[in-house]
Design a protein around this motif. Structure first.
Motif, PDB file in Angstrom:
ATOM      1  N   GLU A 292      37.524  40.200  31.577  1.00 41.79           N
ATOM      2  CA  GLU A 292      37.446  41.210  32.640  1.00 41.79           C
ATOM      3  C   GLU A 292      37.841  40.744  34.041  1.00 41.79           C
ATOM      4  O   GLU A 292      38.475  41.505  34.780  1.00 41.79           O
ATOM      5  CB  GLU A 292      36.048  41.850  32.644  1.00 41.79           C
ATOM      6  CG  GLU A 292      35.949  42.931  31.577  1.00 41.79           C
ATOM      7  CD  GLU A 292      34.566  43.548  31.445  1.00 41.79           C
ATOM      8  OE1 GLU A 292      33.599  42.894  31.870  1.00 41.79           O
ATOM      9  OE2 GLU A 292      34.469  44.675  30.913  1.00 41.79           O
ATOM     10  N   PRO A 293      37.477  39.515  34.421  1.00 42.20           N
ATOM     11  CA  PRO A 293      37.848  39.086  35.788  1.00 42.20           C
ATOM     12  C   PRO A 293      39.357  39.070  36.051  1.00 42.20           C
ATOM     13  O   PRO A 293      39.775  39.164  37.198  1.00 42.20           O
ATOM     14  CB  PRO A 293      37.278  37.656  35.871  1.00 42.20           C
ATOM     15  CG  PRO A 293      36.211  37.597  34.825  1.00 42.20           C
ATOM     16  CD  PRO A 293      36.668  38.516  33.723  1.00 42.20           C
ATOM     17  N   TYR A 294      40.149  38.987  34.985  1.00 45.83           N
ATOM     18  CA  TYR A 294      41.598  39.044  35.173  1.00 45.83           C
ATOM     19  C   TYR A 294      42.056  40.469  35.465  1.00 45.83           C
ATOM     20  O   TYR A 294      42.884  40.697  36.339  1.00 45.83           O
ATOM     21  CB  TYR A 294      42.330  38.500  33.931  1.00 45.83           C
ATOM     22  CG  TYR A 294      42.075  37.027  33.717  1.00 45.83           C
ATOM     23  CD1 TYR A 294      42.818  36.081  34.413  1.00 45.83           C
ATOM     24  CD2 TYR A 294      41.081  36.587  32.855  1.00 45.83           C
ATOM     25  CE1 TYR A 294      42.581  34.720  34.246  1.00 45.83           C
ATOM     26  CE2 TYR A 294      40.830  35.224  32.679  1.00 45.83           C
ATOM     27  CZ  TYR A 294      41.584  34.299  33.376  1.00 45.83           C
ATOM     28  OH  TYR A 294      41.346  32.969  33.219  1.00 45.83           O
ATOM     29  N   LEU A 295      41.495  41.403  34.722  1.00 44.29           N
ATOM     30  CA  LEU A 295      41.889  42.804  34.926  1.00 44.29           C
ATOM     31  C   LEU A 295      41.449  43.309  36.298  1.00 44.29           C
ATOM     32  O   LEU A 295      42.141  44.113  36.925  1.00 44.29           O
ATOM     33  CB  LEU A 295      41.284  43.689  33.832  1.00 44.29           C
ATOM     34  CG  LEU A 295      41.802  43.432  32.408  1.00 44.29           C
ATOM     35  CD1 LEU A 295      41.039  44.294  31.415  1.00 44.29           C
ATOM     36  CD2 LEU A 295      43.295  43.708  32.308  1.00 44.29           C
ATOM     37  N   SER A 296      40.307  42.853  36.754  1.00 43.09           N
ATOM     38  CA  SER A 296      39.792  43.337  38.044  1.00 43.09           C
ATOM     39  C   SER A 296      40.518  42.669  39.205  1.00 43.09           C
ATOM     40  O   SER A 296      40.373  43.093  40.350  1.00 43.09           O
ATOM     41  CB  SER A 296      38.294  43.047  38.139  1.00 43.09           C
ATOM     42  OG  SER A 296      38.097  41.643  38.241  1.00 43.09           O
ATOM     43  N   GLY A 297      41.280  41.605  38.911  1.00 42.09           N
ATOM     44  CA  GLY A 297      41.962  40.904  39.988  1.00 42.09           C
ATOM     45  C   GLY A 297      41.068  39.889  40.698  1.00 42.09           C
ATOM     46  O   GLY A 297      41.476  39.270  41.676  1.00 42.09           O
TER      47      GLY A 297
ATOM     48  N   VAL B  10      40.103  36.971  39.757  1.00 42.46           N
ATOM     49  CA  VAL B  10      40.473  35.558  39.611  1.00 42.46           C
ATOM     50  C   VAL B  10      41.982  35.317  39.676  1.00 42.46           C
ATOM     51  O   VAL B  10      42.427  34.203  39.435  1.00 42.46           O
ATOM     52  CB  VAL B  10      39.940  34.979  38.274  1.00 42.46           C
ATOM     53  CG1 VAL B  10      38.416  34.994  38.281  1.00 42.46           C
ATOM     54  CG2 VAL B  10      40.481  35.762  37.089  1.00 42.46           C
ATOM     55  N   THR B  11      42.758  36.368  39.972  1.00 42.28           N
ATOM     56  CA  THR B  11      44.210  36.182  40.051  1.00 42.28           C
ATOM     57  C   THR B  11      44.829  37.243  40.953  1.00 42.28           C
ATOM     58  O   THR B  11      44.395  38.397  40.950  1.00 42.28           O
ATOM     59  CB  THR B  11      44.860  36.275  38.653  1.00 42.28           C
ATOM     60  OG1 THR B  11      46.284  36.249  38.811  1.00 42.28           O
ATOM     61  CG2 THR B  11      44.467  37.571  37.940  1.00 42.28           C
ATOM     62  N   PRO B  12      45.857  36.867  41.724  1.00 44.38           N
ATOM     63  CA  PRO B  12      46.596  37.883  42.484  1.00 44.38           C
ATOM     64  C   PRO B  12      47.619  38.619  41.610  1.00 44.38           C
ATOM     65  O   PRO B  12      48.347  39.461  42.108  1.00 44.38           O
ATOM     66  CB  PRO B  12      47.293  37.054  43.556  1.00 44.38           C
ATOM     67  CG  PRO B  12      47.419  35.684  42.987  1.00 44.38           C
ATOM     68  CD  PRO B  12      46.300  35.499  42.001  1.00 44.38           C
ATOM     69  N   PHE B  13      47.663  38.286  40.315  1.00 42.77           N
ATOM     70  CA  PHE B  13      48.610  38.926  39.403  1.00 42.77           C
ATOM     71  C   PHE B  13      47.863  39.606  38.261  1.00 42.77           C
ATOM     72  O   PHE B  13      48.003  39.235  37.091  1.00 42.77           O
ATOM     73  CB  PHE B  13      49.604  37.891  38.851  1.00 42.77           C
ATOM     74  CG  PHE B  13      50.262  37.079  39.922  1.00 42.77           C
ATOM     75  CD1 PHE B  13      51.115  37.671  40.848  1.00 42.77           C
ATOM     76  CD2 PHE B  13      50.020  35.715  40.031  1.00 42.77           C
ATOM     77  CE1 PHE B  13      51.714  36.920  41.855  1.00 42.77           C
ATOM     78  CE2 PHE B  13      50.612  34.953  41.036  1.00 42.77           C
ATOM     79  CZ  PHE B  13      51.466  35.564  41.947  1.00 42.77           C
ATOM     80  N   PRO B  14      47.033  40.599  38.583  1.00 48.08           N
ATOM     81  CA  PRO B  14      46.195  41.224  37.545  1.00 48.08           C
ATOM     82  C   PRO B  14      47.015  42.078  36.587  1.00 48.08           C
ATOM     83  O   PRO B  14      47.832  42.892  37.025  1.00 48.08           O
ATOM     84  CB  PRO B  14      45.239  42.105  38.362  1.00 48.08           C
ATOM     85  CG  PRO B  14      46.017  42.457  39.593  1.00 48.08           C
ATOM     86  CD  PRO B  14      46.854  41.241  39.898  1.00 48.08           C
ATOM     87  N   PRO B  15      46.824  41.917  35.277  1.00 49.42           N
ATOM     88  CA  PRO B  15      47.463  42.826  34.329  1.00 49.42           C
ATOM     89  C   PRO B  15      46.931  44.240  34.513  1.00 49.42           C
ATOM     90  O   PRO B  15      45.769  44.419  34.889  1.00 49.42           O
ATOM     91  CB  PRO B  15      47.039  42.275  32.961  1.00 49.42           C
ATOM     92  CG  PRO B  15      46.548  40.883  33.215  1.00 49.42           C
ATOM     93  CD  PRO B  15      46.005  40.886  34.605  1.00 49.42           C
ATOM     94  N   PHE B  16      47.769  45.223  34.232  1.00 51.76           N
ATOM     95  CA  PHE B  16      47.296  46.615  34.257  1.00 51.76           C
ATOM     96  C   PHE B  16      46.354  46.867  33.089  1.00 51.76           C
ATOM     97  O   PHE B  16      45.409  47.633  33.198  1.00 51.76           O
ATOM     98  CB  PHE B  16      48.488  47.571  34.180  1.00 51.76           C
ATOM     99  CG  PHE B  16      48.083  49.026  34.195  1.00 51.76           C
ATOM    100  CD1 PHE B  16      47.630  49.614  35.368  1.00 51.76           C
ATOM    101  CD2 PHE B  16      48.167  49.797  33.048  1.00 51.76           C
ATOM    102  CE1 PHE B  16      47.251  50.951  35.397  1.00 51.76           C
ATOM    103  CE2 PHE B  16      47.790  51.135  33.065  1.00 51.76           C
ATOM    104  CZ  PHE B  16      47.337  51.715  34.240  1.00 51.76           C
ATOM    105  N   ALA B  17      46.649  46.246  31.953  1.00 58.32           N
ATOM    106  CA  ALA B  17      45.862  46.490  30.746  1.00 58.32           C
ATOM    107  C   ALA B  17      46.030  45.299  29.806  1.00 58.32           C
ATOM    108  O   ALA B  17      46.871  44.426  30.023  1.00 58.32           O
ATOM    109  CB  ALA B  17      46.323  47.779  30.059  1.00 58.32           C
ATOM    110  N   MET B  18      45.244  45.269  28.754  1.00 55.90           N
ATOM    111  CA  MET B  18      45.421  44.252  27.717  1.00 55.90           C
ATOM    112  C   MET B  18      46.443  44.771  26.713  1.00 55.90           C
ATOM    113  O   MET B  18      46.608  45.970  26.612  1.00 55.90           O
ATOM    114  CB  MET B  18      44.084  43.993  27.060  1.00 55.90           C
ATOM    115  CG  MET B  18      43.081  43.508  28.127  1.00 55.90           C
ATOM    116  SD  MET B  18      41.820  42.437  27.477  1.00 55.90           S
ATOM    117  CE  MET B  18      40.495  43.609  27.270  1.00 55.90           C
ATOM    118  N   PRO B  19      47.084  43.884  25.956  1.00 61.71           N
ATOM    119  CA  PRO B  19      46.877  42.438  25.949  1.00 61.71           C
ATOM    120  C   PRO B  19      47.583  41.727  27.100  1.00 61.71           C
ATOM    121  O   PRO B  19      48.550  42.227  27.651  1.00 61.71           O
ATOM    122  CB  PRO B  19      47.528  42.012  24.626  1.00 61.71           C
ATOM    123  CG  PRO B  19      48.628  42.998  24.429  1.00 61.71           C
ATOM    124  CD  PRO B  19      48.092  44.296  24.964  1.00 61.71           C
TER     125      PRO B  19
END
Lengths: 242, 242
Positions: free
Chosen positions: A47-52, A54-63
């Motif tokens: 989840e922290p990746y999707l919310s942005g 932990v990264t300035p390059f958040p995926p819109f969705a998985m995978p």
């Protein structure tokens, strides 16, 4: 390199296209979503990746795929990234663009397969849109499945290196993905597919060829291959079949 | 290099995402679909590629780009190919993958914008699916437009190089495409967009910034910029707006 695949647990879904490539290549990877929270995996790890957060390059969705510090999202983009690294695409730039275009066509096909049972909204239950789904399924079966599969049949037929695989006579990630789409549709719409496949002999043989590759066969027989179910993209609702 | 853009005539459609990149860069290109048959252009010039008559690499659908002997199909793939050649993407591989993932998210957004008015089948007229379209539009407006635009707002907000553009502080093809999607949605759903845009200040400023770039402004004022209409992707059916 240990790759991290981030995708919802308990379903094949879109993550499966990435799993098949990693499995075929015998790559070292972690299926984060299906890991346990006690080991720092599972949904809280993704989840922290999707919310942005932990990264300035958040995926819109998985995978999405983590490869060291790199985050790559969208199935087609992940496979394009992995292709050269796993030996699943030719070296030639033109053939890489061609393989990617086949994958993007498969991505559209997958979206339509999903929207067959969710024609109004992803956020609604199937039961709340089954009337519209029935109507959409009729067109999907009559027009769209034949159009897509016929396209791949012609690509195989016209391939300068023969019809063993889609691109340049070698196994690419696009073959693995076509295998997955056909497998999913056979599960979702067994009667329609039985009829339609009669006219797609090259596609049918390709699907069987992929299934018999040693690493894929071992994967399909393992418990890492999750069963298809009615929470994924390819769902078997008998009333939608012909 | 004179590029050939192959796309249906008389609509902006998916071809417009490619046109904007070519126009911004001042590239030499022919819009084959909108050319005259007397000059060997128009639909008859494009069909042999789709049928596979003249190439073993037939596109599944338009648009496709011809660059010398190379044929590249799917908007995101075309833009990924043109990006480095037109100076519309950073050199860094990670940032190119990131730009491509933004474009693929926009591609999904565009498909949903289309399916809003065609939720049952592309082959049916809108009038034959307007009841389902009304139901889908409510969810598209309430859930999907805010989700997509909010994503791009956060990407701008979190970009390490500031919120001038989506990627690395430089104009990329993804900015041009976001401009196009917002422009299309404003045409299709003016009331809903007026309300939703209030919460997306960075996206709104970006769209204005793109519109004011000299080559884009000149293009938008030219007759090469076709008007939006009810045959394209973004259609204004007032009954679908809020």
């Amino acid at each position: 390199m240990r790759y991290e695949l981030h995708y919802w647990p308990t379903i094949q879904g879109r993550g499966e296209f990435v799993r098949l490539a990693l499995e075929e290549a015998g790559a070292d990877y972690i299926d984060v979503g299906n890991g346990s929270e006690e080991e720092g995996l599972g949904i809280p790890a993704m989840e922290p990746y999707l919310s942005g957060e932990v990264t300035p390059f958040p995926p819109f969705a998985m995978p999405f795929l983590k490869a060291g510090d790199l985050i790559v999202s969208h199935v087609a983009n992940i496979l394009q990234f992995l292709g050269p690294r796993l030996g699943l695409v030719p070296n030639d730039e033109a053939l890489r663009l061609w393989t990617h275009s086949l994958q993007l066509t498969l991505a559209d096909f997958v979206s339509e397969a999903h929207d067959m049972h969710h024609p109004i909204a992803s956020s609604l239950y199937y039961e709340d849109q089954h009337v519209e789904a029935k109507r959409r399924a009729e067109f999907f079966i009559k027009e769209r499945i034949p159009k897509f599969l016929d396209y791949f049949e012609h690509v195989l037929e016209g391939s300068p290196k023969g019809d063993t695989y889609l691109v340049d006579g070698m196994l690419t990630y696009a073959d693995l993905s076509l295998f997955q789409v056909v497998s999913g549709l056979r599960y979702a719409l067994p009667q329609a597919m039985q009829r339609i496949e009669v006219d797609m002999p090259r596609v049918v043989i390709l699907v069987e060829r992929v299934a018999q590759r040693p690493n894929i066969a071992a994967y399909l027989a393992s418990d890492r291959r999750l069963p298809l179910n009615e929470s994924g993209i390819f769902r078997h609702y008998p009333e939608l079949d012909e």
